[in-house]
Design an enzyme around this catalytic site. Structure first.
Site, mmCIF file in Angstrom:
data_model
loop_
_atom_site.group_PDB
_atom_site.id
_atom_site.type_symbol
_atom_site.label_atom_id
_atom_site.label_comp_id
_atom_site.label_asym_id
_atom_site.label_seq_id
_atom_site.Cartn_x
_atom_site.Cartn_y
_atom_site.Cartn_z
ATOM 1 N N LYS A 102 -1.258 -9.397 2.752
ATOM 2 C CA LYS A 102 -0.522 -8.945 3.936
ATOM 3 C C LYS A 102 -1.420 -7.979 4.701
ATOM 4 C CE LYS A 102 3.204 -6.003 3.692
ATOM 5 N NZ LYS A 102 2.743 -4.809 4.458
ATOM 6 N N ASP A 160 0.837 -1.211 0.000
ATOM 7 C CA ASP A 160 0.000 0.000 0.000
ATOM 8 C C ASP A 160 0.868 1.255 0.000
ATOM 9 O OD1 ASP A 160 0.880 -0.270 2.593
ATOM 10 O OD2 ASP A 160 -1.096 -0.088 3.533
ATOM 11 N N SER A 161 2.195 1.064 0.073
ATOM 12 C CA SER A 161 3.121 2.180 -0.146
ATOM 13 C C SER A 161 2.920 2.769 -1.541
ATOM 14 C CB SER A 161 4.573 1.716 0.029
ATOM 15 O OG SER A 161 4.831 0.571 -0.748
ATOM 16 N N GLU A 210 9.169 -4.285 10.445
ATOM 17 C CA GLU A 210 9.636 -3.004 9.893
ATOM 18 C C GLU A 210 10.185 -2.115 11.008
ATOM 19 O OE1 GLU A 210 6.909 -1.104 7.211
ATOM 20 O OE2 GLU A 210 8.109 0.718 7.096
ATOM 21 N N ASP A 268 -1.112 -5.999 -0.310
ATOM 22 C CA ASP A 268 -1.527 -5.425 0.974
ATOM 23 C C ASP A 268 -3.036 -5.247 1.036
ATOM 24 O OD1 ASP A 268 0.486 -5.010 2.831
ATOM 25 O OD2 ASP A 268 1.209 -3.196 1.839
ATOM 26 N N GLU A 291 -1.558 -5.524 8.568
ATOM 27 C CA GLU A 291 -0.739 -4.930 9.629
ATOM 28 C C GLU A 291 -1.357 -5.173 11.003
ATOM 29 O OE1 GLU A 291 0.080 -0.827 8.812
ATOM 30 O OE2 GLU A 291 0.941 -1.271 6.848
#
Ligand code: KIV
Length: 262
Positions: free
Chosen positions: A110, A42-43, A179, A81, A112
């Site tokens: 993925k 999602d970056s 991270e 993501d 978070e």
């Protein structure tokens, strides 16, 4: 590469190489490289769309970029993501988001954090979709974390990170991204867990590394966190190439006779 080969890699002591990818033409190049996993992170919201954080990424954005990457890199294992809040609402909406990413060509998702996500992680795993967890600096929580900062520095935070990492494995996640955490903590987590730990700003004693494509290639302006190694001055090379084209066009050196039709 498939999910079984991924877990075998850790047992064999072979590092995993992960790189973000957001579009078709980059994916087509990366399909011919030695990278193991392409992450449609999602970056993309920040790197490609120019947003300040990953929060503006939504499921439409992630599906669009996943499709591009899947078309360009048919031989790679692709992880996408789940964007901000897409897995925090009711179960059906979360599962629909997973289904959209998988139908777009992803092989895994993925997400978070572990707190508040246990049920949905279990549900996704039970549905036959591999889940990669992401702990430490979790950019979707940037506002709660008070910025993009190294995590797990004090004893309580270290214990919590270790606990949540163990939970990720127990919940059936196939890998864990750590991270921006101190290297010794990342090393301990890597030793304690059977699943591969993929680090970004987590030191060398983990089972693989992930970087953002544009950062690695020097395409992200002045952005240069401590953990980043640039392998190309892409921004400079592109500037020089485009300026050479501009100069050749203005001087009449481009196009030549060979570059024109008779
Ligand atoms: O979105 C992303 O690019 C990521 C990596 C930095 C791990 O989550």
């Amino acid at each position: 590469m498939n999910i079984l080969e991924l877990s075998a890699r850790k047992q064999a002591g072979e590092k995993l190489v992960v790189l973000t990818c957001y579009d078709y033409s980059s994916a087509a190049i990366l399909n011919r490289t030695d990278v193991d996993i392409l992450l449609v992170g999602d970056s993309v919201a920040m790197v490609v769309h120019g947003e300040e954080s990953t929060l503006p990424a939504d499921i439409e954005m992630m599906v669009l970029h996943t499709r591009m990457v899947a078309r360009g890199a048919p031989d790679k294992f692709i992880v996408s993501d789940l964007p901000f809040m897409s897995y925090r609402g009711d179960r059906q909406t979360s599962i629909d988001a997973v289904a959209e990413l998988m139908r777009a060509g992803s092989h895994a998702v993925k997400l978070e954090g572990i707190a508040g996500n246990k049920k949905i992680i279990r549900r996704i795993v039970q549905s036959g979709v591999p889940v990669m967890a992401h702990l430490g600096l979790t950019p979707q929580s940037v506002n709660a974390l008070g910025g993009f900062k190294v995590q797990g520095r004090d004893e309580a935070a270290r214990k919590q990170l270790l606990k949540e990492s163990l939970q990720a494995e127990q919940l059936g996640c196939f890998a864990l991204v750590l991270e921006c955490v101190p290297s010794d903590l990342a090393a301990e987590i890597s030793q304690r867990l059977k699943i591969p730990i993929i680090g970004i700003g987590a030191g060398a004693a983990v089972d693989g590394q992930v970087l953002v494509f544009h950062d690695l290639l020097g395409l992200a302006g002045d952005f240069k966190p401590k953990f980043l190694r640039r392998y190309l001055n892409g921004g400079e090379l592109i500037t020089n190439a485009v300026n050479a084209y501009a100069s050749d066009t203005r001087s009449g050196a481009f196009p030549s006779r060979q570059e024109a039709y008779d």
